[in-house]
Scaffold this motif. Structure first.
Motif, short mmCIF file in Angstrom:
data_model
loop_
_atom_site.label_atom_id
_atom_site.label_comp_id
_atom_site.label_asym_id
_atom_site.label_seq_id
_atom_site.Cartn_x
_atom_site.Cartn_y
_atom_site.Cartn_z
N LEU A 68 0.83 -1.21 0.00
CA LEU A 68 0.00 0.00 0.00
C LEU A 68 0.86 1.26 0.00
O LEU A 68 0.59 2.20 -0.74
N ARG A 69 1.89 1.26 0.85
CA ARG A 69 2.78 2.43 0.90
C ARG A 69 3.51 2.64 -0.43
O ARG A 69 3.68 3.77 -0.88
N LYS A 70 3.92 1.55 -1.07
CA LYS A 70 4.59 1.66 -2.37
C LYS A 70 3.64 2.24 -3.41
O LYS A 70 4.02 3.13 -4.19
N LEU A 71 2.38 1.77 -3.44
CA LEU A 71 1.40 2.30 -4.38
C LEU A 71 1.18 3.79 -4.12
O LEU A 71 1.17 4.59 -5.06
N PHE A 72 1.02 4.16 -2.86
CA PHE A 72 0.82 5.57 -2.51
C PHE A 72 2.00 6.40 -3.01
O PHE A 72 1.83 7.44 -3.65
N GLN A 73 3.21 5.95 -2.74
CA GLN A 73 4.41 6.69 -3.14
C GLN A 73 4.51 6.79 -4.66
O GLN A 73 4.98 7.80 -5.18
N ASN A 74 4.07 5.77 -5.37
CA ASN A 74 4.07 5.83 -6.83
C ASN A 74 3.07 6.85 -7.35
O ASN A 74 3.33 7.51 -8.37
N MET A 75 1.94 7.00 -6.67
CA MET A 75 0.95 8.01 -7.08
C MET A 75 1.42 9.42 -6.75
O MET A 75 1.01 10.37 -7.40
N ASP A 76 2.25 9.54 -5.73
CA ASP A 76 2.71 10.85 -5.22
C ASP A 76 3.85 11.36 -6.12
O ASP A 76 5.02 11.24 -5.80
N ASP A 77 3.46 11.97 -7.25
CA ASP A 77 4.43 12.42 -8.27
C ASP A 77 5.57 13.27 -7.72
O ASP A 77 6.72 13.08 -8.08
N ASN A 78 5.24 14.25 -6.89
CA ASN A 78 6.28 15.18 -6.42
C ASN A 78 6.88 14.77 -5.07
O ASN A 78 7.68 15.49 -4.50
N HIS A 79 6.49 13.61 -4.57
CA HIS A 79 7.06 13.02 -3.34
C HIS A 79 7.01 13.97 -2.14
O HIS A 79 7.94 14.03 -1.36
N ASP A 80 5.85 14.67 -2.00
CA ASP A 80 5.68 15.56 -0.84
C ASP A 80 4.88 14.91 0.28
O ASP A 80 4.55 15.55 1.27
N GLY A 81 4.56 13.62 0.12
CA GLY A 81 3.83 12.91 1.16
C GLY A 81 2.33 13.05 1.05
O GLY A 81 1.59 12.55 1.90
N MET A 82 1.85 13.73 0.01
CA MET A 82 0.42 13.91 -0.21
C MET A 82 0.11 13.58 -1.67
O MET A 82 0.92 13.88 -2.55
N VAL A 83 -1.05 12.99 -1.92
CA VAL A 83 -1.50 12.77 -3.28
C VAL A 83 -2.66 13.72 -3.53
O VAL A 83 -3.65 13.71 -2.80
N THR A 84 -2.50 14.57 -4.54
CA THR A 84 -3.57 15.49 -4.92
C THR A 84 -4.49 14.81 -5.93
O THR A 84 -4.15 13.76 -6.49
N LYS A 85 -5.63 15.43 -6.18
CA LYS A 85 -6.53 14.88 -7.19
C LYS A 85 -5.87 14.86 -8.56
O LYS A 85 -6.07 13.94 -9.35
#
Length: 141
Positions: free
Chosen positions: A44-61
């Protein structure tokens, strides 16, 4: 003295996470759902980090929209944020993402079912509405 959050970005030590959580560094809501296995939480953490393009710890819409493919990409982003973004700030934190999947598990789904769905999400497939405590909402047309 003044206490500060002990968990640095990128740190994954359980002791540090427990200490930070105990100090209230992850928001005011207590974690009420049972933990996931280390293996599933890692996926789950890997998927989240892959979605987080700018690696700021947040995924925007916008970041999430780049992730989903196919005709239902926009609908998938809306559905995911309606279920996962519990503080409604328009961004999804890693903690919100993990806690969402903990409550899916506590709603009666097996880790095997969750893992199967993760494989679909890793390929950009549509967000699924689980029969859990949360709803995808969004009846806009």
């Amino acid at each position: 003295g003044k206490q500060t959050c002990a968990l640095a970005r990128g740190s994954s030590t359980k002791e540090s996470a427990k200490r930070s959580s105990a100090m209230g560094c992850f928001g005011s809501k207590p974690k009420t759902h049972p933990p996931l296995s280390d293996e599933l939480e890692g996926k789950l953490r890997k998927l989240f980090q892959n979605m987080d393009d700018n690696h700021d710890g947040m995924v925007t819409k916008a970041e999430a929209a780049k992730w989903f493919t196919g005709a239902f990409a926009k609908l998938s982003v809306t559905a995911m944020f309606n279920e996962v973004d519990t503080d409604n700030n328009g961004e999804m934190s890693e903690d919100e993402f993990i806690e969402f999947w903990r409550q899916v598990k506590s709603s009666g789904y097996s880790e095997s079912q969750i893992s199967d769905e993760l494989e679909q999400l890793e390929q950009g497939q549509a967000w699924v509405d689980w029969l859990d405590e949360r709803g995808v909402g969004g009846t806009d047309k």
